[in-house]
Scaffold this active site. Structure first.
Site, PDB file in Angstrom:
ATOM      1  N   ASP A   4      -7.802 -15.693  -5.686  1.00  0.00           N
ATOM      2  CA  ASP A   4      -8.966 -14.918  -5.272  1.00  0.00           C
ATOM      3  C   ASP A   4      -8.619 -13.441  -5.465  1.00  0.00           C
ATOM      4  O   ASP A   4      -7.444 -13.079  -5.628  1.00  0.00           O
ATOM      5  CB  ASP A   4      -9.277 -15.213  -3.802  1.00  0.00           C
ATOM      6  CG  ASP A   4     -10.349 -14.308  -3.243  1.00  0.00           C
ATOM      7  OD1 ASP A   4     -11.434 -14.239  -3.830  1.00  0.00           O
ATOM      8  OD2 ASP A   4     -10.080 -13.646  -2.224  1.00  0.00           O
ATOM      9  N   ASP A   6     -10.733 -10.125  -3.916  1.00  0.00           N
ATOM     10  CA  ASP A   6     -10.974  -9.225  -2.784  1.00  0.00           C
ATOM     11  C   ASP A   6     -10.291  -9.737  -1.522  1.00  0.00           C
ATOM     12  O   ASP A   6     -10.554 -10.851  -1.060  1.00  0.00           O
ATOM     13  CB  ASP A   6     -12.478  -9.097  -2.518  1.00  0.00           C
ATOM     14  CG  ASP A   6     -13.207  -8.427  -3.679  1.00  0.00           C
ATOM     15  OD1 ASP A   6     -12.864  -7.283  -4.001  1.00  0.00           O
ATOM     16  OD2 ASP A   6     -14.107  -9.056  -4.259  1.00  0.00           O
ATOM     17  N   THR A 105     -13.251 -14.972  -8.506  1.00  0.00           N
ATOM     18  CA  THR A 105     -13.820 -14.048  -7.541  1.00  0.00           C
ATOM     19  C   THR A 105     -15.333 -14.198  -7.421  1.00  0.00           C
ATOM     20  O   THR A 105     -16.008 -14.547  -8.398  1.00  0.00           O
ATOM     21  CB  THR A 105     -13.481 -12.591  -7.934  1.00  0.00           C
ATOM     22  OG1 THR A 105     -14.109 -11.682  -7.030  1.00  0.00           O
ATOM     23  CG2 THR A 105     -13.934 -12.266  -9.356  1.00  0.00           C
ATOM     24  N   SER A 106     -15.861 -13.927  -6.236  1.00  0.00           N
ATOM     25  CA  SER A 106     -17.311 -13.908  -6.032  1.00  0.00           C
ATOM     26  C   SER A 106     -17.916 -12.602  -6.512  1.00  0.00           C
ATOM     27  O   SER A 106     -19.142 -12.474  -6.606  1.00  0.00           O
ATOM     28  CB  SER A 106     -17.635 -14.114  -4.542  1.00  0.00           C
ATOM     29  OG  SER A 106     -17.262 -15.405  -4.126  1.00  0.00           O
ATOM     30  N   LYS A 137     -18.734 -19.599  -4.169  1.00  0.00           N
ATOM     31  CA  LYS A 137     -18.004 -20.036  -2.983  1.00  0.00           C
ATOM     32  C   LYS A 137     -18.933 -19.964  -1.768  1.00  0.00           C
ATOM     33  O   LYS A 137     -19.693 -19.019  -1.650  1.00  0.00           O
ATOM     34  CB  LYS A 137     -16.787 -19.131  -2.741  1.00  0.00           C
ATOM     35  CG  LYS A 137     -15.809 -19.045  -3.900  1.00  0.00           C
ATOM     36  CD  LYS A 137     -14.739 -17.989  -3.619  1.00  0.00           C
ATOM     37  CE  LYS A 137     -13.870 -17.739  -4.833  1.00  0.00           C
ATOM     38  NZ  LYS A 137     -12.860 -16.679  -4.605  1.00  0.00           N
ATOM     39  N   ASP A 162      -8.191 -15.769   1.034  1.00  0.00           N
ATOM     40  CA  ASP A 162      -8.093 -15.056   2.308  1.00  0.00           C
ATOM     41  C   ASP A 162      -9.278 -15.281   3.234  1.00  0.00           C
ATOM     42  O   ASP A 162      -9.224 -14.903   4.403  1.00  0.00           O
ATOM     43  CB  ASP A 162      -7.964 -13.542   2.059  1.00  0.00           C
ATOM     44  CG  ASP A 162      -9.298 -12.926   1.648  1.00  0.00           C
ATOM     45  OD1 ASP A 162      -9.776 -12.016   2.362  1.00  0.00           O
ATOM     46  OD2 ASP A 162      -9.868 -13.352   0.625  1.00  0.00           O
TER      47      ASP A 162
END
Length: 211
Positions: A4, A6, A105-106, A137, A162
């Site tokens: 991931d 961020d 990543t989103s 996600k 995270d």
């Protein structure tokens, strides 16, 4: 290895927080701490729904707010991003060991490309962004997509996340999950390996998770 971005590799969540606070001020309101924490790791539509609800402005224009927020985050990302503890060392060690690696990543591609100036595009074989999948996600699609592009069975992939949303996505995909909380506490979850930091995490440790 599936990373991931961020809050996992870089401490960018605080920059999203700055931008969201600025957007709230622009809207004549103030974003609550609880709403901000609920947004961590979620998709843009979910975050904006939480934003509108928290400000009590359900009719705010979605596209206009997203465009403004994205521009503000881009400005903040352009100044460079701070690595999370142990993240740079681990990423470089994984690459040196020749492990296939993806960034999942989103965040949309435009902002991810800015982040890659800090992360190093050469450190990833594959990058899957939030605007490149049909379901973000916590749906498993992002991690299944990344594993497919790497040509590695998802059950053999270690995911580092995270956020609750990201952990949920990785678990649903069937990956091996290492959870390292950043802004939001993560409760113990069956089958999820929990660490307080990436400091001290190395390639042999990751290999042990697959054993």
């Amino acid at each position: 290895m599936l990373f991931d971005m961020d809050g996992t590799l870089v401490d960018s969540e605080k920059l999203w927080g700055v931008a969201l606070d600025d957007l709230a001020a622009r809207a004549g309101g103030r974003l609550s701490a609880s709403a901000r924490l609920a947004m961590v790791g979620t998709s843009m539509p979910i975050s904006m729904a939480l934003f509108r609800d928290d400000l009590g402005q359900p009719d705010r224009p979605y596209a206009e707010d997203v465009a403004w927020l994205t521009d503000r985050v881009a400005d903040l990302f352009a100044d460079g991003l701070e690595w999370r503890p142990g993240a740079r060392e681990l990423l470089h060690a994984v690459r040196a060991a020749g492990v296939p690696t993806a960034l999942v990543t989103s965040t949309e591609r435009r902002l991810a490309e800015l982040a890659l100036k800090t992360l190093g595009a050469e450190n990833f074989d594959v990058v899957v962004c939030g605007d490149e999948v049909a379901r973000q996600k916590p749906d498993p699609e992002p991690y299944l997509t990344a594993a497919g592009l790497l040509g590695v069975p998802i059950g053999e992939c270690v995911v580092i996340e995270d956020s609750p949303s990201g952990v949920g996505s990785a678990v649903a995909a069937g990956a091996i999950v290492l959870a390292v909380p950043s802004d939001v506490a993560l409760p113990p979850t069956a089958g999820v390996h929990l660490r307080s930091s990436l400091g001290g995490v190395d390639v042999p440790f990751l290999a042990s998770l697959r054993a």
